[in-house]
Scaffold this motif. Sequence first.
Motif, PDB file in Angstrom:
ATOM      1  N   VAL A   1      32.147 -13.604 -38.574  1.00  0.00           N
ATOM      2  CA  VAL A   1      31.255 -14.921 -38.611  1.00  0.00           C
ATOM      3  C   VAL A   1      32.263 -15.770 -37.714  1.00  0.00           C
ATOM      4  N   ASN A   2      33.496 -15.874 -38.086  1.00  0.00           N
ATOM      5  CA  ASN A   2      34.497 -16.889 -37.394  1.00  0.00           C
ATOM      6  C   ASN A   2      34.374 -16.545 -35.956  1.00  0.00           C
ATOM      7  N   ILE A   3      34.761 -15.438 -35.649  1.00  0.00           N
ATOM      8  CA  ILE A   3      34.927 -15.352 -34.083  1.00  0.00           C
ATOM      9  C   ILE A   3      33.839 -15.254 -33.459  1.00  0.00           C
ATOM     10  N   ALA A   4      32.380 -15.085 -34.224  1.00  0.00           N
ATOM     11  CA  ALA A   4      31.199 -15.500 -33.499  1.00  0.00           C
ATOM     12  C   ALA A   4      31.013 -16.810 -33.278  1.00  0.00           C
ATOM     13  N   LEU A   5      31.505 -17.836 -34.059  1.00  0.00           N
ATOM     14  CA  LEU A   5      31.523 -19.228 -34.160  1.00  0.00           C
ATOM     15  C   LEU A   5      32.292 -19.651 -33.137  1.00  0.00           C
ATOM     16  N   TRP A   6      33.588 -19.131 -32.884  1.00  0.00           N
ATOM     17  CA  TRP A   6      34.305 -19.533 -31.744  1.00  0.00           C
ATOM     18  C   TRP A   6      33.508 -19.310 -30.371  1.00  0.00           C
ATOM     19  N   ILE A   7      33.058 -17.986 -30.327  1.00  0.00           N
ATOM     20  CA  ILE A   7      32.364 -17.420 -28.927  1.00  0.00           C
ATOM     21  C   ILE A   7      31.620 -18.388 -28.780  1.00  0.00           C
ATOM     22  N   TYR A   8      30.514 -18.778 -29.638  1.00  0.00           N
ATOM     23  CA  TYR A   8      29.037 -19.598 -29.542  1.00  0.00           C
ATOM     24  C   TYR A   8      29.642 -20.960 -28.970  1.00  0.00           C
TER      25      TYR A   8
ATOM     26  N   ARG B   1      32.396 -21.869 -27.631  1.00  0.00           N
ATOM     27  CA  ARG B   1      32.954 -21.922 -26.189  1.00  0.00           C
ATOM     28  C   ARG B   1      31.797 -21.880 -25.199  1.00  0.00           C
ATOM     29  N   LEU B   2      30.839 -20.986 -25.455  1.00  0.00           N
ATOM     30  CA  LEU B   2      29.652 -20.830 -24.424  1.00  0.00           C
ATOM     31  C   LEU B   2      29.033 -22.100 -24.416  1.00  0.00           C
ATOM     32  N   ILE B   3      28.690 -22.647 -25.439  1.00  0.00           N
ATOM     33  CA  ILE B   3      27.749 -23.731 -25.556  1.00  0.00           C
ATOM     34  C   ILE B   3      28.319 -25.006 -25.254  1.00  0.00           C
ATOM     35  N   VAL B   4      29.733 -25.335 -25.424  1.00  0.00           N
ATOM     36  CA  VAL B   4      30.402 -26.755 -25.268  1.00  0.00           C
ATOM     37  C   VAL B   4      30.821 -26.611 -23.837  1.00  0.00           C
ATOM     38  N   LYS B   5      30.618 -27.383 -22.880  1.00  0.00           N
ATOM     39  CA  LYS B   5      31.374 -27.407 -21.719  1.00  0.00           C
ATOM     40  C   LYS B   5      32.249 -29.003 -21.515  1.00  0.00           C
TER      41      LYS B   5
ATOM     42  N   GLN C   1      36.826 -31.509 -29.831  1.00  0.00           N
ATOM     43  CA  GLN C   1      36.692 -31.734 -31.255  1.00  0.00           C
ATOM     44  C   GLN C   1      35.877 -30.853 -31.898  1.00  0.00           C
ATOM     45  N   ILE C   2      34.765 -30.616 -30.907  1.00  0.00           N
ATOM     46  CA  ILE C   2      33.777 -29.758 -31.816  1.00  0.00           C
ATOM     47  C   ILE C   2      34.269 -28.241 -32.389  1.00  0.00           C
ATOM     48  N   PHE C   3      35.502 -27.756 -31.789  1.00  0.00           N
ATOM     49  CA  PHE C   3      36.200 -26.706 -31.806  1.00  0.00           C
ATOM     50  C   PHE C   3      36.882 -26.724 -33.590  1.00  0.00           C
ATOM     51  N   SER C   4      36.878 -27.880 -34.010  1.00  0.00           N
ATOM     52  CA  SER C   4      37.852 -28.309 -35.370  1.00  0.00           C
ATOM     53  C   SER C   4      36.631 -27.330 -36.546  1.00  0.00           C
ATOM     54  N   ILE C   5      35.514 -27.286 -36.210  1.00  0.00           N
ATOM     55  CA  ILE C   5      34.742 -26.433 -37.151  1.00  0.00           C
ATOM     56  C   ILE C   5      35.147 -25.156 -37.465  1.00  0.00           C
TER      57      ILE C   5
ATOM     58  N   ILE D   1      25.086 -28.458 -34.454  1.00  0.00           N
ATOM     59  CA  ILE D   1      25.824 -29.372 -33.471  1.00  0.00           C
ATOM     60  C   ILE D   1      25.766 -28.975 -32.129  1.00  0.00           C
ATOM     61  N   GLY D   2      25.984 -27.696 -31.886  1.00  0.00           N
ATOM     62  CA  GLY D   2      25.810 -27.334 -30.540  1.00  0.00           C
ATOM     63  C   GLY D   2      24.370 -27.412 -30.077  1.00  0.00           C
ATOM     64  N   MET D   3      23.316 -27.113 -30.923  1.00  0.00           N
ATOM     65  CA  MET D   3      21.988 -27.525 -30.343  1.00  0.00           C
ATOM     66  C   MET D   3      21.566 -28.897 -30.033  1.00  0.00           C
TER      67      MET D   3
END
Length: 121
Positions: free
Chosen positions: A29-36, A38-42, A66-70, A117-119
């Motif tokens: 779940v954590n790796i999926a969050l990192w990947i998501y 990274r893909l969604i935030v430019k 800073q969104i990657f702090s999650i 937050i990504g959406m």
Amino acid sequence: MLNKIKLAFNRPYWKDKLALSILSASLFVNIALWIYLRLIVKPTSQPIILHYSVRFGPDILGEYFQIFSIALVGTFIILINAILSDFIYSREKLAALFLTGNILIVEIFLFIAGITIGMIN
């Protein structure tokens, strides 16, 4: 050094199939969050929304990274709880497994928060 690492993972906690399956799911779940994220935030110079409240709307803005702090908080939670569970396991197996189960619950909530937050952005 390598022998110390091998000894650390040779403890009974790391041989418990339930604990390992929960930890594996938490890491997934954590790796999926990192990947998501990274893909969604430019990268952008514009501030992005880091926190959204239904009552007040967007109330915390910040830089895109800073969104990657999650996800980073989730990584630290996995590490700290896994270490604590390892120490507790020899004394109280149920408490260690409860602590390990909480890792997955927290990771799921962080994943939902990251998607939300990504959406919004």
